[in-house]
Design a protein around this motif. Structure first.
Motif, mmCIF file in Angstrom:
data_model
loop_
_atom_site.group_PDB
_atom_site.id
_atom_site.type_symbol
_atom_site.label_atom_id
_atom_site.label_comp_id
_atom_site.label_asym_id
_atom_site.label_seq_id
_atom_site.Cartn_x
_atom_site.Cartn_y
_atom_site.Cartn_z
ATOM 1 N N TYR A 142 0.840 -1.216 0.000
ATOM 2 C CA TYR A 142 0.000 0.000 0.000
ATOM 3 C C TYR A 142 0.866 1.253 0.000
ATOM 4 C CZ TYR A 142 -2.893 3.637 2.251
ATOM 5 O OH TYR A 142 -3.537 4.812 2.571
ATOM 6 N N HIS A 149 2.207 9.879 -3.945
ATOM 7 C CA HIS A 149 0.876 10.088 -3.392
ATOM 8 C C HIS A 149 0.275 11.431 -3.764
ATOM 9 C CE1 HIS A 149 2.941 12.554 -0.439
ATOM 10 N NE2 HIS A 149 3.788 11.567 -0.286
ATOM 11 N N ARG A 155 -3.177 7.112 -5.051
ATOM 12 C CA ARG A 155 -3.796 6.881 -3.739
ATOM 13 C C ARG A 155 -4.932 5.868 -3.855
ATOM 14 N NH1 ARG A 155 -3.385 12.664 -3.233
ATOM 15 N NH2 ARG A 155 -5.615 12.934 -3.539
ATOM 16 N N LEU A 159 -5.128 2.096 -2.202
ATOM 17 C CA LEU A 159 -6.215 1.714 -1.301
ATOM 18 C C LEU A 159 -6.894 0.441 -1.792
ATOM 19 C CD1 LEU A 159 -7.951 2.350 1.118
ATOM 20 C CD2 LEU A 159 -9.415 3.708 -0.359
ATOM 21 N N LEU A 163 -7.245 -2.897 0.323
ATOM 22 C CA LEU A 163 -8.539 -3.409 0.776
ATOM 23 C C LEU A 163 -8.765 -4.831 0.279
ATOM 24 C CD1 LEU A 163 -10.946 -0.365 0.556
ATOM 25 C CD2 LEU A 163 -9.853 -1.376 2.542
ATOM 26 N N LEU A 170 -7.566 -11.119 6.089
ATOM 27 C CA LEU A 170 -8.368 -11.343 7.290
ATOM 28 C C LEU A 170 -9.177 -12.626 7.182
ATOM 29 C CD1 LEU A 170 -9.422 -7.692 7.968
ATOM 30 C CD2 LEU A 170 -8.113 -9.160 9.476
ATOM 31 N N ASN A 543 -19.847 3.375 1.874
ATOM 32 C CA ASN A 543 -19.907 4.774 2.289
ATOM 33 C C ASN A 543 -21.336 5.234 2.503
ATOM 34 O OD1 ASN A 543 -17.203 5.641 2.542
ATOM 35 N ND2 ASN A 543 -16.976 5.521 0.332
ATOM 36 N N ALA A 546 -22.648 3.720 5.707
ATOM 37 C CA ALA A 546 -22.028 4.399 6.850
ATOM 38 C C ALA A 546 -22.684 5.757 7.076
ATOM 39 C CB ALA A 546 -20.531 4.557 6.615
ATOM 40 N N ILE B 288 -16.270 5.754 9.404
ATOM 41 C CA ILE B 288 -16.157 5.857 7.951
ATOM 42 C C ILE B 288 -16.888 7.099 7.447
ATOM 43 C CG2 ILE B 288 -16.934 4.760 5.806
ATOM 44 C CD1 ILE B 288 -16.257 2.091 7.087
ATOM 45 N N LEU B 371 1.462 6.466 11.772
ATOM 46 C CA LEU B 371 1.300 5.212 11.035
ATOM 47 C C LEU B 371 1.333 3.995 11.959
ATOM 48 C CD1 LEU B 371 0.914 4.380 8.129
ATOM 49 C CD2 LEU B 371 3.372 4.113 7.925
ATOM 50 N N LEU B 375 -1.903 1.540 12.307
ATOM 51 C CA LEU B 375 -1.906 0.149 11.849
ATOM 52 C C LEU B 375 -2.188 -0.781 13.023
ATOM 53 C CD1 LEU B 375 1.129 0.258 9.402
ATOM 54 C CD2 LEU B 375 -1.295 0.196 8.834
ATOM 55 N N SER B 412 -12.422 -5.090 11.523
ATOM 56 C CA SER B 412 -10.994 -4.832 11.453
ATOM 57 C C SER B 412 -10.614 -4.279 10.074
ATOM 58 C CB SER B 412 -10.298 -6.155 11.758
ATOM 59 O OG SER B 412 -8.966 -6.091 11.571
ATOM 60 N N LEU B 413 -11.217 -4.838 9.036
ATOM 61 C CA LEU B 413 -10.957 -4.338 7.675
ATOM 62 C C LEU B 413 -11.483 -2.912 7.528
ATOM 63 C CD1 LEU B 413 -9.959 -5.078 4.785
ATOM 64 C CD2 LEU B 413 -12.324 -5.637 4.265
ATOM 65 N N LEU B 414 -12.686 -2.682 8.063
ATOM 66 C CA LEU B 414 -13.274 -1.344 7.957
ATOM 67 C C LEU B 414 -12.456 -0.332 8.757
ATOM 68 C CD1 LEU B 414 -17.075 -2.220 8.188
ATOM 69 C CD2 LEU B 414 -15.650 -1.901 6.173
ATOM 70 N N LEU B 416 -9.253 -0.486 9.172
ATOM 71 C CA LEU B 416 -8.113 -0.205 8.303
ATOM 72 C C LEU B 416 -8.521 0.816 7.239
ATOM 73 C CD1 LEU B 416 -5.245 -0.910 7.476
ATOM 74 C CD2 LEU B 416 -6.150 -2.752 6.090
ATOM 75 N N PHE B 417 -9.713 0.602 6.694
ATOM 76 C CA PHE B 417 -10.204 1.515 5.653
ATOM 77 C C PHE B 417 -10.287 2.949 6.175
ATOM 78 C CE2 PHE B 417 -14.157 3.282 3.574
ATOM 79 C CZ PHE B 417 -13.508 3.683 2.418
ATOM 80 N N THR B 420 -6.917 4.490 6.584
ATOM 81 C CA THR B 420 -6.337 4.951 5.315
ATOM 82 C C THR B 420 -7.011 6.239 4.869
ATOM 83 O OG1 THR B 420 -7.893 3.705 3.978
ATOM 84 C CG2 THR B 420 -5.836 2.607 4.552
ATOM 85 N N TRP B 423 -4.926 8.685 6.552
ATOM 86 C CA TRP B 423 -3.584 8.665 5.959
ATOM 87 C C TRP B 423 -3.625 9.250 4.545
ATOM 88 C CZ3 TRP B 423 1.250 8.231 7.498
ATOM 89 C CH2 TRP B 423 2.244 7.958 6.570
ATOM 90 N N GLY B 424 -4.567 8.754 3.749
ATOM 91 C CA GLY B 424 -4.662 9.220 2.370
ATOM 92 C C GLY B 424 -5.111 10.674 2.281
ATOM 93 N N TRP B 428 -0.976 11.932 2.970
ATOM 94 C CA TRP B 428 -0.558 11.933 1.581
ATOM 95 C C TRP B 428 -1.023 13.226 0.899
ATOM 96 C CZ3 TRP B 428 -1.666 6.196 -0.262
ATOM 97 C CH2 TRP B 428 -0.540 5.408 0.064
#
Lengths: 768, 495
Positions: A142, A149, A155, A159, A163, A170, A543, A546, B288, B371, B375, B412-414, B416-417, B420, B423-424, B428
């Protein structure tokens, strides 16, 4: 072995620190762990040749069976050799690719962590440790895809890769834990030696396969890999062709010999995914006009082929797969490096614009020819040996449909290989404004050097099969636990396998020559542009969900928050009280009529408070409730308690008045009957609940109360006739200290707010 | 050495008084705070080593005995929490002193902050339900003041939500204490543990559920979490950081303590597991949906409370050990993330992702400090969050709770999302020098006293991962002692 991993980590830390001083030369420093690994592998070879292995163990979290258990066998050695060997070539290349840049600290650190993690993946003998390294490669990937970036596309691509592979990771973790629990061990070698079976294992292995598929870009998870081409070319060459994407292939290869028979769906699923990936990748590679994307789809296709070969779990196919893994790493790294050179020189990778580069950079052209020859399986290149071995094995143990698919896939490979060479180097007519050839500068020898070396290696291994054969055979032996393996041979004679090779090449040639028709056919079959992919769809759905759910739940309305809390209070315990709760048989209502009267005042004031229109009235009535309760305390013989209560009520009143200054005089008008009804319902419910619960709780006591003890000991031990006094100052003085602190802090808070107001409160009026 | 037990409460409380006396003399207040919290950390660390070596201790305040007086109990769970929390209080104090804009300038900050520390310690140590209420009040009253310190309009407004909900929770808490006392005749936890089984099951269960709701509000579990994301982000960074790290965890601590001691269930509790799953999901979905660093981080607090409840809901040693390890990891990592968020806000004047860009280019040191905990928060290896998550996954699958484990992996995945997303969005992108209005002219973009405690906490979270083996052993011992309610009773009431 752990020393090697630590070396990668150490260099990764050192790199960023030195990058400012060293510039792009910091990448030379990053060669150190690769060279150390290669040296170690050479020294370890005698100990692992012929199917043996070396192991070492270090403790980490024994309670979770997570240990640093490392094991090196010949297959791991092959993979580690690719990782460090290609690493040397690519890092050397990157030093020239990035020449002049001084911001490579993060890049150098992260790509070194990545390399170390890859070595970890192929050396880990503990499933959980393997997952640790596996996810590390996802995260570093990543960061590396997003190294440029500043571009939004980079970016987004970073991602997407994270993902999809993270999701797979996981899922795989869940699978690992299931398999590990079923086997009673998380040791990979242990599980393969005595494989578990049953439903848990079947599900677990299915989950593990999802992880392997996402990592190795198998259909339907392949779309992140072309996107990852947003990364600088050295990253693509190293991560997304030579190493990381092979992690899934590696894992499938390890598990296949055992679980292809234990798990009923293994072969159909793995072979279907592999075949589909091979064909989709090859087909798409024929359509791309960006050389890098062409190669990316080519990689997808080749990964599919590898999965077909190693996934079936037959020793001879595994053998061919191992050979292909080696060959692919060598030729695909070269091709990516070539694209980078072309891109640097011509400032485009579009094969519609490039022309005539073959004449201007003959050396680059030459190494590309060798690499493509290996890719499409022409004799004298290593790829030919791998292809031949694959056809032999497929004819021997594969099923005919898969074999046919592989022939079709190879034909596509030939066609896009030829298209690559033609697109990058051939003299062809281009529109005048697209003519880039004139500006092309000759690449520096240093940047071409790694490609030359790898190409020579491809040729040497291709004409002298014995050299690489021993390594591949040992690797296949280590995986398949059998010594009955074929050999890599340059010339089998006129065998059916050679016929299949010839057939694939012939079809490939035809596809290339008729590229005009192929283009037209593909455009006609293509899906309309702008169609959202399932990934984009899922992301936007996420999204939306959410936003929607948070909008509903987090609506910012304090009354609703309070309402939900109270409703929970009433419903949760009531549900239990109502199932088999009973009221006690005898209930005393009041000790005296006066007590009942005061209680009535409390109730009346509470109701009045709830009904009040003006805030001030409500506050006063609330105060009345408090003061009336103080009266109840006095009647129970606790004047001290009553005094405290009065103080608290007074303080509360003061705070309320402070806040009230900033609020409208009246409550907002209740708009609907429903809202009022709800409020009434909740408030009434809480009242009834607390009352009923109090009666029930008091009625179910069987033990003596601490109060009796307090009364008993107040005079003799506490030296006071006022029991409450003794409690406050002696028995439970610690509580009192706390309560005094609360009062002090509350007073301080009020002072603080007043001071802030006096200072002008930093601008606007609060509460508006 | 039982005299040590009350020290983590008494020291900060005394220092708060001194600090108040030094009103207006910031340097003196700082010295008092630093010296006291260093001493408190030392006391907590000593308690931890003593308890690990010799087993749990109790202190009978005033010598009145458990049913008359108040008992403090330093068992392994309590002292682990104590050690971690006092270290956080110290680190954040240094950060507050070092932070130019949102730091400790208000004269009330120091005394009230110390009161908060005392309240948190008391909540961990107390062996008395009513005293727990008092400790909560001490902690909360301090938190009200800290939250509105400076009196900005936005702060007072969101402070209202916080204060009203907290007061409601306190009212419910005192009601619950009264009901418990009415039913059993005692508020001493050890005596309660003895008497609870004698109550009719429906009374016992209802009391358990009521206390769960009460502490659930403080812990911000579903569906009682709304107040948290609305109120936390507006407070000054050091305040938000310490709230985020500690306050909800005090709620979780109280849930675990009471559920294990008084309402222990024989097997996994479907109710708690459902709450855990819902809490995880709504929290991460909320994160999110946000586009502000502190707001994203605030929603994550909610989400991760779910993981802690998950381990409890299994009612096994493995589950509890995972929860305890998760709490320790989470306190460190969450505090760190808020501190980093504060550094970014300090340098740029905003935490809105839309307005942030290129922080990693301008402030690379800060980027690394973000970071690693980010993580870790998402449960990625090899960081502490991974060990914690792995513990929960193994414990959950051991009980065949596949659904909730699946949910936890998805969350856990969400997570991470959404990490990012920060981070993004912020780190960045192109760095525009003009956007970094207050950035210090170095590679971290912040004063050394803000970076140093943050870096120390990052190092601490790495150390937790590295030393996860022995630490997990401690978590397991703590879990075993929680399961064995009888040991707690014997410690307090004598054999």
């Amino acid at each position: 072995m752990i020393g090697l991993l630590l070396l990668y980590g150490g260099v990764a830390l050192l790199g960023p620190a030195l990058s400012r001083r060293l510039g792009a030369r910091v990448l030379f420093l990053c060669l150190v762990p690769h060279i150390a690994t290669l040296a170690y592998l050479v020294s370890a070879w005698p100990r692992v040749a012929g199917g043996r292995s070396i192991a070492e163990s270090h403790e980490w979290v024994p309670a979770l069976s997570l240990g640093v258990d490392l094991r090196l066998d010949a297959f791991g050695l092959l993979m580690a050799g690719i990782i460090s060997g290609i690493g040397v070539a690519v890092f050397f290349y990157a030093r020239w690719y990035f020449a002049g840049r001084s911001d490579l600290g993060l890049f150098a650190g992260v790509i070194t962590v990545f390399a170390g993690s890859m070595v970890g993946v192929v050396m880990a003998d503990n499933l959980l440790l393997l997952y640790v390294f596996w996810e590390l490669t996802s995260v570093t990937s990543y960061l590396l895809i997003g190294i440029d970036h500043q571009k939004g596309a980079a970016r987004a691509a970073a991602l997407k890769a994270l993902l999809i592979t993270g999701m797979g990771g996981l899922v795989m973790l869940g699978g690992f834990v299931l398999v590990g629990r079923a086997a009673g061990t998380f040791s990979l070698s242990g599980i393969l030696a005595t494989p578990p079976s049953g439903a848990t294992t079947t599900v677990g292995i299915g989950l593990v396969l999802v992880g392997a598929f996402t990592k190795s870009a198998q259909v339907p998870f392949h779309s992140w890999l072309p996107g990852a081409m947003a990364a600088p070319t050295p990253v693509s060459a190293y991560l997304h062709s030579a190493t990381m994407v092979k992690a899934g292939v590696y894992l499938i290869a390890r598990l296949a010999p055992v679980f292809a028979t234990v798990v009923w769906f293994w072969r159909p699923v793995v072979l279907a995914a592999g075949v589909a990936t091979m064909l989709v990748g090859g087909y798409r590679a024929l359509r791309e006009t960006d050389l890098k994307l062409l190669l990316a789809y080519g990689t997808v296709s080749q990964l599919g082929l590898m999965v077909v070969l190693v996934g079936a779990g037959y020793p001879d196919l595994t053998f061919a797969g191992a050979a292909l893994i080696l060959a692919h790493s060598l030729f695909k790294a070269v091709l990516f490096m070539v694209v980078g050179i072309v891109d640097h020189a011509a400032h485009t990778r579009d094969l519609r614009r490039l022309h005539g580069l073959g004449r201007r950079m003959p050396l680059v052209f030459a190494v590309s020819v060798v690499a493509v020859a290996s890719m499409v399986g022409l004799p004298a290149a290593l790829g030919f040996l791998a292809k031949e071995a694959a056809y032999e094995a497929l004819l021997h143990s594969g099923n005919p449909v898969v074999t046919a698919a592989v022939v079709v896939g190879s034909a596509l490979t030939f066609a896009y290989g030829a298209r690559f060479l033609w697109g990058a180097f051939a003299d062809k007519p281009v529109r005048k404004e697209d003519d880039v050839a004139l500006e092309v500068a000759a690449p520096s020898p240093a940047i071409v050097l790694p490609s030359v070396v790898l190409s020579i290696l491809t040729l040497v291994l291709g004409v002298a099969p014995a050299l690489g054969g021993k390594l591949v055979t040992s690797a296949a032996t280590a995986v398949g636990r059998t010594t009955e393996l074929p050999k890599l041979v340059l010339w089998h004679g006129f065998t059916p396998a050679l016929g299949l090779s010839g057939l694939a090449i012939a079809v490939g040639v035809a596809l290339f020559l008729r590229r005009g028709s192929v283009d037209r056919l593909q455009s006609r079959l293509a899906l309309p542009a702008g169609l959202t992919t399932p990934y984009e769809h899922a992301l936007s759905l996420l999204n939306r969900v959410a936003d929607r759910s948070t909008g509903v739940m987090q609506n910012g309305s304090l009354p609703i928050y309070v309402g939900v809390i109270l409703l929970t209070v009433v419903l949760l315990p009531t549900w239990r009280l109502a199932t088999d709760g009973r009221l006690p048989s005898r209930i005393e209502f009041a000790d005296s009529p006066v007590q009942a009267l005061v209680a009535l005042v409390v109730v009346a004031a509470a109701i009045g408070c709830a009904r009040a229109r003006r805030r001030f009235v409500a506050v006063l009535l609330l105060g009345a409730v408090g003061f009336a309760v103080a009266v109840l305390f006095i009647m129970q013989g606790a004047p001290d308690l009553a005094l405290t209560q009065l103080l608290v009520e007074t303080l509360a009143l003061v705070i309320f008045v402070l806040v009230l200054r900033h609020l409208p005089e009246q409550f907002p008008r209740r708009s609907s009957r429903l809202a009022t009804g709800l409020r009434l319902g909740v408030a009434g419910g809480v009242g009834v609940f607390v009352t009923a619960f109090a009666i029930i709780a008091a009625g179910s006591r069987t033990h003596p109360s601490a109060g009796d003890g307090l009364v008993e000991r107040a005079l003799p031990d506490g030296g006071g006739r006022n029991v409450v006094n003794v409690i406050l100052t002696d028995f439970r003085a610690f509580d009192t200290v706390g309560e005094i602190t609360v009062l002090t802090v509350a007073a301080l808070g009020i002072i603080g707010l007043l001071l802030a107001r006096a200072d002008g409160g930093e601008g606007e009026e609060p509460g508006k | 050495m039982n005299v040590l037990v009350p020290l983590p409460v008494v020291l900060p409380l005394l220092a708060a008084a001194l600090s108040l006396a030094a009103y207006g003399r910031t340097t003196l207040q700082r010295a008092i705070g630093l010296v006291t919290m260093t001493a408190t950390c030392a006391a907590s660390a000593t308690l931890l080593t003593l308890v690990i070596r010799d087993g749990p201790m109790s202190a009978d305040l005033g010598g009145w005995g458990p049913s008359i007086g108040i008992v403090l109990v330093a068992d392994l769970f309590a002292v682990v929490m104590l050690a971690v929390s006092s270290a956080m209080v110290l680190a954040v104090l240094v950060y507050a002193i070092g932070s130019p804009a949102t730091g400790d300038s208000a004269a009330l900050f120091h005394p009230v902050y110390l009161v908060l520390a005392a309240g948190v310690s008391a909540s961990f140590l107390t062996g008395d339900l009513f005293n727990l209420f008092v400790a909560f009040e001490v902690m909360l009253s301090a938190s009200y003041v800290l939250m509105t310190l400076g009196g900005r309009a936005e702060q007072v407004r969101s402070g209202m939500t916080y204060v009203v909900v907290s007061l409601l929770a306190s009212t419910l808490f005192i009601t619950a204490v009264a009901l418990v006392y009415a039913a059993t005749g005692t508020v001493n936890l050890a005596e309660l543990a003895v008497r609870m089984p004698d109550l009719p099951p429906f009374v016992r269960d209802s009391l358990g559920l009521l206390l769960l709701v009460v502490f659930g509000i403080k812990a911000a579990i579903f569906p009682l979490f709304f107040w948290l994301p609305d109120s936390y982000p507006t407070a000054p960074t050091p305040v938000t950081a310490i709230f985020a790290g500690l306050l909800t965890k005090v709620g979780v601590y109280a849930i675990i303590r009471t559920q294990m001691l008084l309402f222990q269930s024989d097997g996994p509790s479907p109710l708690l597991l459902s709450i855990a799953g819902a809490t995880m999901l709504v929290g991460v979905l909320g994160a999110i949906a946000q586009d502000d660093i502190k707001r994203i981080l605030s929603f994550h607090i909610v989400s991760q409370i779910g993981y802690m409840i998950l381990g409890l809901g299994l009612f096994t040693v493995a589950g509890l050990a995972a929860s305890i390890f998760y709490i320790v990891h989470h306190i460190i990592v969450k505090t760190t993330l808020f501190l980093v968020g504060g550094i970014v806000e300090q340098a740029t004047g905003t935490g809105a992702l839309r307005r942030l860009s290129g922080v990693a280019t301008r402030m690379p040191v800060t980027a690394v400090l973000f970071l690693v905990p980010a993580l870790s928060l998402a449960g990625l290896p090899p960081f502490s969050g991974f060990v914690a998550k792995l513990g929960l996954v193994e414990a959950g699958l051991a009980e065949h709770r596949h659904v909730i484990i699946g949910v936890s992996l998805l969350v856990s995945l969400l997570t991470l999302f959404s990490m990012t997303k920060i981070w993004g969005g912020a780190f960045w992108g192109t760095a525009d020098e003009a956007a970094f209005v207050n950035a210090a002219p170095n590679r971290s973009g912040a004063p050394a006293l803000m970076i140093a405690p943050t870096a120390v906490l990052v190092a601490a979270s790495l150390a937790v991962a590295l030393a996860a083996g022995p630490l997990y052993g401690v978590a397991e011992s703590a879990a075993e002692s929680l399961i064995d309610a009888g040991a707690y009773v014997r410690l307090v009431t004598g054999p």
